[in-house]
Design an enzyme around this catalytic site. Structure first.
Site, PDB file in Angstrom:
ATOM      1  N   TYR A  91      -3.457   5.684   9.073  1.00 37.29           N
ATOM      2  CA  TYR A  91      -2.971   4.076   8.971  1.00 37.29           C
ATOM      3  C   TYR A  91      -1.671   3.922   9.863  1.00 37.29           C
ATOM      4  O   TYR A  91      -0.591   3.976   9.371  1.00 37.29           O
ATOM      5  CB  TYR A  91      -2.502   3.842   7.399  1.00 37.29           C
ATOM      6  CG  TYR A  91      -2.408   2.657   6.813  1.00 37.29           C
ATOM      7  CD1 TYR A  91      -3.079   1.799   6.610  1.00 37.29           C
ATOM      8  CD2 TYR A  91      -0.975   2.361   6.547  1.00 37.29           C
ATOM      9  CE1 TYR A  91      -3.102   0.514   6.130  1.00 37.29           C
ATOM     10  CE2 TYR A  91      -0.821   0.924   6.348  1.00 37.29           C
ATOM     11  CZ  TYR A  91      -1.879   0.183   6.130  1.00 37.29           C
ATOM     12  OH  TYR A  91      -1.494  -1.076   5.517  1.00 37.29           O
ATOM     13  N   TYR A 100       0.915  -1.137   0.091  1.00 37.27           N
ATOM     14  CA  TYR A 100      -0.081   0.012   0.243  1.00 37.27           C
ATOM     15  C   TYR A 100       0.891   1.145  -0.061  1.00 37.27           C
ATOM     16  O   TYR A 100       2.199   1.255   0.497  1.00 37.27           O
ATOM     17  CB  TYR A 100      -1.074  -0.040   1.228  1.00 37.27           C
ATOM     18  CG  TYR A 100      -1.906   1.060   1.375  1.00 37.27           C
ATOM     19  CD1 TYR A 100      -2.843   1.380   0.417  1.00 37.27           C
ATOM     20  CD2 TYR A 100      -2.204   1.854   2.599  1.00 37.27           C
ATOM     21  CE1 TYR A 100      -3.707   2.414   0.370  1.00 37.27           C
ATOM     22  CE2 TYR A 100      -3.121   2.822   2.621  1.00 37.27           C
ATOM     23  CZ  TYR A 100      -3.770   3.274   1.565  1.00 37.27           C
ATOM     24  OH  TYR A 100      -4.637   4.190   1.817  1.00 37.27           O
TER      25      TYR A 100
END
Length: 437
Positions: A318, A308
């Site tokens: 995140y 990612y």
């Protein structure tokens, strides 16, 4: 110099007239040949240059040219004008005489094969079809991290199956019963439909917890956990051994695993235990999988993981060490590409996929916001499909990607190329291109 070929040969009228107009209808010659058959090959290839519809496939010829007839032939080619020669070569009568030349010439040396002259024009009734496709027929894939029908792991399995690969999956032990029950009851049938209308078949589902390399690593509290009750042989080493026992080998290994117990915490608030857990489940698990499956992977195979953009860009929210785990995964991809490539000729690549509203991603809490952000700011303003990631994986696993290894492939509508979010109010006065459709 004495030729290695011996014996007289008789060149008939049609033969001589097809090579050179200098020969009369009744001319016959018997001489020892001057050149080996390779010279004849060269002459006939020269003849074919003027005829765009001819393809001459050279094998071993079934005739000899004599010294005199060869010399006359060469002289004819040298002195005849290009225009006249082109006219002769492109005419249908000349094509016919070339074929007669092949048919009528005989020899006492049968060890030489015949020339095969084939017309490639549409007039012959044959049309060549050019097609480049992903073909994984006869290949076997193991996909680690499939627990439902709406994640990237499932999409990759479908694309590999559509290309002809046999599918094995590894499912997290606590989710195994639900997954297998859903398969049996047909709850995934709609999602299993392949482009040809058939349903994806999963040959076997293995229980897997990639956090543990072997039984000795499993702590007592996990062994006693009721969610693991009834399951066996689910550590990485045991699963690899089971696959070897069941099928012998695989060609494709896919790592579709990630977990960070403290993913919602900022990095400064992440504990050591949470940070190491994220790295263990999301990056070292790939090292372990490849380590244990590599001995049963067929040379020329492919291994793929998912990463990612948070590995290289700041994605607030995140957290929990997940961005660090993805960065480690990408670094490991390059090192593993070298080691697995040298040891077993296995290619190792990773796909940086854009945000997808899978069940696993929803655990982060803001996945819908990331999907909206991507749509507003990516060069391609469209929703990312899981199938697009699956198709990329199928390509990377195929012979079409035989020289691609150690690579990070972005499948995110181009979001990785952006330096700013153009949907910011600060850019309202700029001439930002918008979708006209």
């Amino acid at each position: 110099m004495k030729s290695p070929f011996h014996g007289p040969i008789e060149l008939q009228k049609a033969t001589l007239s097809s090579i050179s107009p200098a020969h009369s209808d009744t001319h016959r010659s018997t001489f020892e040949p001057l050149a080996p058959p390779v010279a004849i090959l060269h002459i006939l290839k020269m003849m074919a240059v003027g005829a765009s519809a001819l393809q001459i496939t050279a094998a071993r010829p079934s005739f000899f040219l004599t010294q005199r007839s060869l010399g006359a032939t060469m002289a004819s080619f040298v002195h005849e004008s290009d225009r006249t020669l082109s006219s002769k070569l492109t005419s249908s009568s000349h094509l016919s005489s070339v074929l007669n030349f092949k048919r009528k010439c005989t020899t006492s040396r049968p060890r030489f094969q015949k020339f095969v002259t084939r017309s490639m024009s549409e007039a012959s009734g044959s049309k060549s079809v050019s097609q480049l496709s992903i073909d994984l027929k006869g290949k076997r894939a193991f996909i680690a991290g499939v627990a439902d029908d709406n994640g990237y792991g499932w999409a990759i399995a479908k694309s590999l199956a559509a290309a002809g690969a046999e599918i094995l999956v590894g499912t997290w032990v606590p989710a195994l019963n639900i997954f297998e029950m859903s398969l049996r009851r047909g709850k995934f049938d709609e999602s299993r439909v392949l482009p040809d209308g058939s349903l994806m078949e999963i040959t076997k589902v293995y229980p897997l917890d990639a956090v543990f390399d072997n039984p000795e690593d499993v702590p007592e509290d996990i062994k006693a956990n009721k969610r693991y009750a009834g399951a066996s042989n689910w550590t990485v080493q045991e699963v690899a051994e089971s696959v070897k026992q069941d099928f012998g080998s695989i060609d494709i290994l896919v790592h579709s695993l990630a977990n960070g117990p403290e993913v919602t915490k900022p990095l400064l608030e992440t504990s050591r235990k949470g940070y190491l857990a994220a790295v263990s489940a999301s990056s070292y698990s790939y090292v372990s999988l490849l380590k244990h499956f590599l001995p049963i992977m067929n040379p020329g195979g492919s291994s793929i993981s998912l990463t990612y953009i948070a590995s290289e860009r700041i994605i607030p929210g995140y957290g929990g060490g997940m961005s660090s785990a993805k960065a480690a995964l990408e670094s490991d991809t390059r090192v593993l590409a070298f080691e697995a490539g040298r040891k077993r000729k296995i290619r190792v690549n990773t796909i940086s996929a854009g945000p997808l509203g899978s069940r696993a991603a929803k655990a982060i809490g803001f996945i819908d916001t990331m999907i909206d952000y991507s749509f507003a700011n990516a060069p391609l303003q469209k929703e990312l499909s899981a199938d697009e990631v699956g198709n990329t994986a199928a390509f990377l696993a195929s012979p079409l990607a035989s020289a691609i290894t150690g690579a990070l492939i972005y499948v995110d509508n181009g979001l990785n190329a952006m330096g700013v979010g153009v949907d910011s109010p600060l850019f309202k006065d700029l001439n930002v291109p918008t979708d006209e459709h």
